[in-house]
Scaffold this motif. Structure first.
Motif, PDB file in Angstrom:
ATOM      1  N   LEU A  17      -1.062   0.461 -13.279  1.00  0.00           N
ATOM      2  CA  LEU A  17       0.152   0.365 -12.479  1.00  0.00           C
ATOM      3  C   LEU A  17       0.063  -0.923 -11.683  1.00  0.00           C
ATOM      4  O   LEU A  17      -0.972  -1.212 -11.068  1.00  0.00           O
ATOM      5  CB  LEU A  17       0.269   1.558 -11.527  1.00  0.00           C
ATOM      6  CG  LEU A  17       1.449   1.539 -10.546  1.00  0.00           C
ATOM      7  CD1 LEU A  17       2.764   1.724 -11.296  1.00  0.00           C
ATOM      8  CD2 LEU A  17       1.270   2.622  -9.481  1.00  0.00           C
ATOM      9  N   ASP A  18       1.123  -1.719 -11.690  1.00  0.00           N
ATOM     10  CA  ASP A  18       1.172  -2.925 -10.859  1.00  0.00           C
ATOM     11  C   ASP A  18       1.575  -2.517  -9.443  1.00  0.00           C
ATOM     12  O   ASP A  18       2.624  -1.875  -9.241  1.00  0.00           O
ATOM     13  CB  ASP A  18       2.155  -3.937 -11.431  1.00  0.00           C
ATOM     14  CG  ASP A  18       1.600  -4.662 -12.646  1.00  0.00           C
ATOM     15  OD1 ASP A  18       0.404  -4.470 -12.956  1.00  0.00           O
ATOM     16  OD2 ASP A  18       2.351  -5.427 -13.287  1.00  0.00           O
ATOM     17  N   ILE A  19       0.778  -2.879  -8.457  1.00  0.00           N
ATOM     18  CA  ILE A  19       1.003  -2.432  -7.082  1.00  0.00           C
ATOM     19  C   ILE A  19       2.317  -2.968  -6.494  1.00  0.00           C
ATOM     20  O   ILE A  19       2.985  -2.242  -5.746  1.00  0.00           O
ATOM     21  CB  ILE A  19      -0.200  -2.796  -6.194  1.00  0.00           C
ATOM     22  CG1 ILE A  19      -1.462  -2.093  -6.705  1.00  0.00           C
ATOM     23  CG2 ILE A  19       0.060  -2.401  -4.742  1.00  0.00           C
ATOM     24  CD1 ILE A  19      -1.354  -0.578  -6.828  1.00  0.00           C
ATOM     25  N   PRO A  20       2.744  -4.198  -6.806  1.00  0.00           N
ATOM     26  CA  PRO A  20       4.069  -4.605  -6.315  1.00  0.00           C
ATOM     27  C   PRO A  20       5.198  -3.675  -6.765  1.00  0.00           C
ATOM     28  O   PRO A  20       6.156  -3.458  -6.017  1.00  0.00           O
ATOM     29  CB  PRO A  20       4.236  -6.014  -6.899  1.00  0.00           C
ATOM     30  CG  PRO A  20       2.846  -6.533  -7.009  1.00  0.00           C
ATOM     31  CD  PRO A  20       2.039  -5.343  -7.437  1.00  0.00           C
ATOM     32  N   ASP A  21       5.095  -3.103  -7.968  1.00  0.00           N
ATOM     33  CA  ASP A  21       6.093  -2.128  -8.425  1.00  0.00           C
ATOM     34  C   ASP A  21       6.051  -0.878  -7.560  1.00  0.00           C
ATOM     35  O   ASP A  21       7.097  -0.310  -7.213  1.00  0.00           O
ATOM     36  CB  ASP A  21       5.835  -1.746  -9.887  1.00  0.00           C
ATOM     37  CG  ASP A  21       6.066  -2.900 -10.856  1.00  0.00           C
ATOM     38  OD1 ASP A  21       6.689  -3.905 -10.452  1.00  0.00           O
ATOM     39  OD2 ASP A  21       5.622  -2.790 -12.008  1.00  0.00           O
ATOM     40  N   LEU A  22       4.843  -0.431  -7.205  1.00  0.00           N
ATOM     41  CA  LEU A  22       4.697   0.743  -6.349  1.00  0.00           C
ATOM     42  C   LEU A  22       5.269   0.474  -4.967  1.00  0.00           C
ATOM     43  O   LEU A  22       5.998   1.312  -4.401  1.00  0.00           O
ATOM     44  CB  LEU A  22       3.222   1.123  -6.241  1.00  0.00           C
ATOM     45  CG  LEU A  22       2.898   2.301  -5.323  1.00  0.00           C
ATOM     46  CD1 LEU A  22       3.495   3.591  -5.857  1.00  0.00           C
ATOM     47  CD2 LEU A  22       1.388   2.435  -5.143  1.00  0.00           C
ATOM     48  N   VAL A  23       4.950  -0.694  -4.397  1.00  0.00           N
ATOM     49  CA  VAL A  23       5.445  -1.042  -3.062  1.00  0.00           C
ATOM     50  C   VAL A  23       6.965  -1.078  -3.045  1.00  0.00           C
ATOM     51  O   VAL A  23       7.603  -0.599  -2.096  1.00  0.00           O
ATOM     52  CB  VAL A  23       4.859  -2.391  -2.607  1.00  0.00           C
ATOM     53  CG1 VAL A  23       5.521  -2.866  -1.320  1.00  0.00           C
ATOM     54  CG2 VAL A  23       3.349  -2.276  -2.411  1.00  0.00           C
ATOM     55  N   ALA A  24       7.572  -1.611  -4.100  1.00  0.00           N
ATOM     56  CA  ALA A  24       9.028  -1.681  -4.177  1.00  0.00           C
ATOM     57  C   ALA A  24       9.668  -0.298  -4.210  1.00  0.00           C
ATOM     58  O   ALA A  24      10.818  -0.122  -3.780  1.00  0.00           O
ATOM     59  CB  ALA A  24       9.444  -2.475  -5.414  1.00  0.00           C
TER      60      ALA A  24
END
Length: 407
Positions: A17-24
């Motif tokens: 999982l890419d963390i910027p996607d999670l943060v968004a």
């Protein structure tokens, strides 16, 4: 007699999982804090057909030769993610890796310290052996529990680190007497049930730093005064999240009179190369310092055989250990031949929705009396990332008995 790590690798699964996607997708997460303080970029994600057994076996199989299998007489698995309260993960590893019957095997637990303790136990055992061909297989295998919609969600992950320990330390040699340790009972981070992971963030932060201070003072008491900056080419710190070693390193440099800017520059020079993989995998638990050693050997351009490095291991509860080691002759070439960067890049990228659903499905499978690898999402990720890879996967659970097969 020389003793240390002969071989070392990591298995970080097939999904990410890419963390910027999670943060968004999370209003409560601050992008700047995650990027600059936690320093998280990606994390490994595990479907329900991966567990502490599959991770451990998939890591170990990657480094073991037929000759190694004949030489291993001790197998220790460190984990806080065990699949059974009585039967150790090591028994499955022993069978599925094809180790010989004349081999001690057991499992240890002390949060993120356990596998460092196992390494030192195995090294002390090797020091008593007259047969120089005997070896020990030490593995840490852990994966985080469901962190959905929590402040520490970006730090989740897990992996297995496997190492062969012998009298031929091609990766890292260490002197068992050059060590300092410190312990104190505290409930900073713990797992009261097999599905629950509790974090007391501030308590754990201060406990970590207390253990670092105490272990390093004991190290100096044992071997004599040390110039911390000059004595070690590089430093490795336990990383519950990739930003923690920066705080630890600044703590260690506090007595040198460096400015904040100079301390950060020192960190970039002597520590940051060890965190490249942690930023992409997430929590490595008891495998953290060994994952960071892999990262250091794979990344640093100013490191060479014979260089002295420091290592600080920490496990909640708590236990700290500070020790030093010497980079082996074949360390850099061996680690870089593993192509770990390409392996991490090849993990299948998940959407946040698929990640969330996999976390829920995995939680449901923990402690299940009966479980089958049957679900549209599970079938989807298996086909995309596991099918034909010859990796160990969990096939089913029948009346609590687990059945594994190769993908």
């Amino acid at each position: 007699m020389t003793i240390g790590i002969e071989k070392l690798t990591v298995y970080a699964g097939r999904l990410r999982l890419d963390i910027p996607d999670l943060v968004a997708a999370r209003d409560a997460l601050d992008a700047a804090y995650v990027q600059t303080q936690l320093m998280c970029e990606q994390r490994s994600v595990y479907p329900p057909f991966e567990d502490a057994v599959t991770l451990a076996v998939n890591a170990a199989k990657a480094i073991l030769t037929p000759e190694d299998l004949e030489s291993i007489a001790l197998l220790i698995v460190g984990t806080e993610s065990a699949v059974d309260c009585g039967k150790p993960v090591s028994t499955w590893v022993h069978r599925l890796c094809g180790l010989k019957a004349n081999c001690r095997n057991f499992e240890v637990k002390h949060a993120c310290y356990g596998t460092t303790g196992a390494l030192k136990m195995a090294s002390a055992w090797l020091a008593t052996q007259n047969d120089p061909t005997k070896k020990a297989l030490i593995i840490n295998s852990d994966l985080s529990r469901k962190f959905l919609n929590t402040p520490y969600e970006p730090t989740g992950g897990g992996c297995a680190v496997a190492m062969l320990v012998s009298q031929t330390p091609e990766i890292l040699e260490f002197d068992l007497n050059r060590v300092g340790y410190w312990t104190s009972e505290i409930s900073d981070t713990f797992r009261p049930t097999s599905k629950t992971e509790i974090f007391n963030g501030q308590i754990s932060l201060y406990s970590y730093l207390d253990a670092l201070d105490g272990a390093y003072q004991h190290y100096e008491k044992t071997i004599g005064s040390v110039d911390y900056d000059a004595a070690f080419k590089k430093h490795i710190y336990h990383a519950p999240f990739p930003g923690m070693p920066l705080q630890a390193h600044r703590n260690q440099l506090s007595g040198l009179g460096l400015s904040k800017k100079a301390a950060i520059a020192n960190f970039e020079q002597k520590v940051s190369d060890s965190l490249v993989f942690a930023k992409r995998i997430g929590m490595a638990y008891g495998g953290s310092t060994f994952l960071n050693l892999l990262s250091l050997l794979n990344t640093a351009e100013d490191l060479q055989a014979g260089d002295e490095i420091s290592i600080f291991a920490y496990g909640s509860g708590c236990q700290g250990e500070f020790y030093s080691g010497t980079i082996g002759e074949n360390a850099i070439a061996q680690v870089r031949s593993l192509n770990l960067e390409n392996t991490l890049a090849a993990r299948h990228l998940l959407t946040v929705e698929d990640y969330e659903n996999l976390e829920l499905l995995r939680e449901q499978s923990i402690d299940a009396q009966t479980w089958q690898r049957e679900h549209p999402l599970i079938d989807k990720v298996y086909a995309a990332a596991y099918d034909g890879q010859e990796l160990l996967v969990l096939e089913s659970v029948q009346d609590y008995q687990r059945s594994y097969q190769w993908s």
